[in-house]
Design an enzyme around this catalytic site. Structure first.
Site, PDB file in Angstrom:
ATOM      1  N   PRO A  57       0.828  -1.210   0.000  1.00 47.53           N
ATOM      2  CG  PRO A  57       0.097  -0.901   2.204  1.00 47.53           C
ATOM      3  CD  PRO A  57       0.853  -1.860   1.314  1.00 47.53           C
ATOM      4  CB  CYS A  58       3.388   2.481  -2.430  1.00 50.06           C
ATOM      5  SG  CYS A  58       4.363   0.995  -2.563  1.00 50.06           S
TER       6      CYS A  58
END
Length: 107
Positions: A57-58
């Site tokens: 989940p950058c």
């Protein structure tokens, strides 16, 4: 001067980013501190540049002012879909949506 193992650094960054809960964000600098390299926030950005293909989940990582990546327009949409609050100036409301790891520690 100590040699830094970039692969170990990357694994640690991935571990931290993978643990950020929905609706919360961390900064590059906070991640660098968490992995024991407080002066390497730019390295965190370098590691995350191509990490979205890793399923991380950058989008939950922002700069120190709560700003999203200027060239990744979908980042704000992804954060809004998770309920992340933005201020009028377009930055994430870090007081509301910053992930406070200290809250996880029970006294």
């Amino acid at each position: 001067m100590a040699v830094i193992d970039f692969d170990d650094f990357r694994r640690e960054v991935y571990s931290v980013v993978g643990s950020i809960p929905r609706g919360k964000v961390l900064t590059y600098g906070q991640i660098a501190k968490l992995v024991g390299m407080p002066n390497h926030s730019r390295w965190v950005g370098r590691v995350l540049r191509n990490a979205s293909s890793e399923g991380l989940p950058c989008h939950r990582v922002v700069n120190s002012q709560g700003r999203t990546c200027p060239y990744w327009h979908e980042q704000k949409q992804l954060l809004e879909a998770e309920g992340v609050a933005f201020k009028a100036n377009g930055s994430v409301d870090m007081k509301v949506c910053g992930w406070n790891l200290l809250l996880k520690v029970k006294c």
